[in-house]
Design an enzyme around this catalytic site. Structure first.
Site, mmCIF file in Angstrom:
data_model
loop_
_atom_site.group_PDB
_atom_site.id
_atom_site.type_symbol
_atom_site.label_atom_id
_atom_site.label_comp_id
_atom_site.label_asym_id
_atom_site.label_seq_id
_atom_site.Cartn_x
_atom_site.Cartn_y
_atom_site.Cartn_z
ATOM 1 N N CYS A 36 48.409 34.182 34.344
ATOM 2 C CA CYS A 36 48.921 34.403 35.697
ATOM 3 C C CYS A 36 49.503 33.106 36.256
ATOM 4 C CB CYS A 36 47.815 34.918 36.617
ATOM 5 S SG CYS A 36 48.404 35.269 38.287
ATOM 6 N N CYS A 40 45.176 30.197 42.018
ATOM 7 C CA CYS A 40 43.923 30.477 42.719
ATOM 8 C C CYS A 40 42.803 29.626 42.101
ATOM 9 C CB CYS A 40 43.578 31.959 42.633
ATOM 10 S SG CYS A 40 44.933 33.051 43.170
ATOM 11 N N CYS A 43 39.985 31.192 39.752
ATOM 12 C CA CYS A 43 40.311 32.198 38.738
ATOM 13 C C CYS A 43 40.513 31.612 37.350
ATOM 14 C CB CYS A 43 41.566 32.964 39.166
ATOM 15 S SG CYS A 43 41.928 34.347 38.055
ATOM 16 N N CYS A 80 38.736 51.113 38.100
ATOM 17 C CA CYS A 80 39.656 50.122 38.654
ATOM 18 C C CYS A 80 40.345 49.391 37.507
ATOM 19 C CB CYS A 80 38.904 49.120 39.514
ATOM 20 S SG CYS A 80 37.869 49.889 40.775
ATOM 21 N N CYS A 111 41.810 52.972 41.191
ATOM 22 C CA CYS A 111 42.167 51.776 41.947
ATOM 23 C C CYS A 111 42.908 50.839 41.002
ATOM 24 C CB CYS A 111 40.918 51.091 42.501
ATOM 25 S SG CYS A 111 41.275 49.614 43.504
ATOM 26 N N CYS A 171 42.092 48.569 49.577
ATOM 27 C CA CYS A 171 40.867 47.901 49.129
ATOM 28 C C CYS A 171 41.107 46.410 49.317
ATOM 29 C CB CYS A 171 40.586 48.230 47.662
ATOM 30 S SG CYS A 171 39.126 47.399 46.982
ATOM 31 N N ARG A 248 31.623 46.971 48.988
ATOM 32 C CA ARG A 248 31.359 46.917 47.553
ATOM 33 C C ARG A 248 30.736 45.589 47.146
ATOM 34 N NH1 ARG A 248 33.751 51.458 45.791
ATOM 35 N NH2 ARG A 248 35.499 52.244 47.052
#
Length: 314
Positions: A36, A40, A43, A80, A111, A171, A248
């Site tokens: 990616c 972040c 991550c 998900c 999701c 979400c 969640r």
């Protein structure tokens, strides 16, 4: 508020809006791992991270549907699918829509989390029947630039607006234990609860991964693991301020005691992610979760795809 009063208030709000002693079992699958371009700080899938995660291509649709069928057999009512992208490419949309349709045909709630979406992409996913789209704000607006620099807080809000305009349930949650202050945690919940309430609010505890900016920064410090009472407080305030949302209990459970998780359920959490892995992070296994829920007298919710916002209104 005193801790006991806060949890009591949260449980009172929870019982007024949700079935008691029921938790939705969800499964999260990484359908495209690593590589990616975002930075972040938490991550392991960022190209900036030296975490050992190898980049893969988008999974074959049949393999995704096999994983969904296995998740359903293990009791999950929600499936998900997450891809480590800044945003999906148009060439990927046909496969993504096929995945959504296939999982919905199994009777599971769907999701996806794929990064930023354009208005057109959100409409395509809606047309395929996607129940929820996950796009977290991660932390308080004031703390956001300390965690991520490659996209802004406003970029995330724009995607959430595109998702909601397409009629997909939102979400949206974030991560605590990033080294933030209590004021940042308040700002995080305040941001969520003053937008149109997300139908689903995942609360993650940071899993500090070696090779990530935050994992290396927090390693071997008292901040490497958030205080459990403070984590429960965050869940309770999310429940009180967003009464109808699914709260969640997400990443970080593998390092939480059963007692902490029980307090989270008491504070209004009504969903957990099961299985051995969450994207690339370790997770509590199905058998351990089943034993814990049995000990607490908590049942798994029945799988019912929610449909889109306008369908729910009808």
């Amino acid at each position: 508020m005193p801790f006991m009063d806060l949890v009591y208030e949260a449980q009172t709000v929870h019982r007024a809006n949700h079935p008691r002693n029921e938790v939705q079992l969800s499964t999260l699958l990484s359908i495209k791992t690593g590589g990616c371009p975002e930075d972040c700080g938490y991550c392991s899938q960022s190209v900036e991270a030296d975490s050992g995660v190898k980049a893969t291509k988008l999974m074959d649709v049949r393999a995704v549907l096999q994983a969904a069928a296995q998740a359903k057999d293990n009791g999950s009512g929600r499936f998900c699918m997450g891809a480590a992208w800044r945003n999906p490419k148009e060439r990927d949309m046909p496969a993504l829509k096929e995945m959504i349709r296939g999982v919905r045909e199994m009777g599971m709630e769907t999701c996806m989390t794929l990064g930023m979406l354009s208005e057109g992409q959100a409409r395509q996913l809606a047309d395929a029947g996607l129940d929820y789209y996950n796009h977290n704000i991660d932390t308080a607006p004031e703390n956001y630039a300390n965690i991520i620099s490659t996209r802004t807080f406003e970029d995330r809000i724009e995607t959430l607006e595109n998702v909601r305009a397409a009629g997909i349930n939102v979400c949206c949650g974030g991560i605590v234990g990033l080294g933030e202050t209590r004021e940042d945690r308040i700002g995080f919940i305040h941001a969520l609860s003053t937008m149109p309430h997300p139908e689903s609010v995942p609360i993650n505890a940071l899993v500090p991964v070696k090779g990530t900016v935050l994992g290396d920064m927090l390693a071997d410090t008292p901040l490497a693991k958030i205080d459990e009472i403070e984590f429960v407080r965050t869940v309770a305030v999310a429940r009180i301020t967003m009464p109808a949302s699914m709260v969640r209990l997400s990443a970080g459970r593998e390092s939480m005691s059963e007692s902490c998780q029980a307090l989270c359920f008491m504070a209004g959490a009504n969903s957990i992610f099961t299985g051995d892995k969450l994207l690339t992070a370790p997770n509590t296994g199905d058998d351990k979760d089943a034993a814990m829920l049995a000990k607490l007298g908590i049942r798994a919710m029945q799988a019912v795809p929610h449909g889109h916002l306008e369908e729910a209104a009808e």
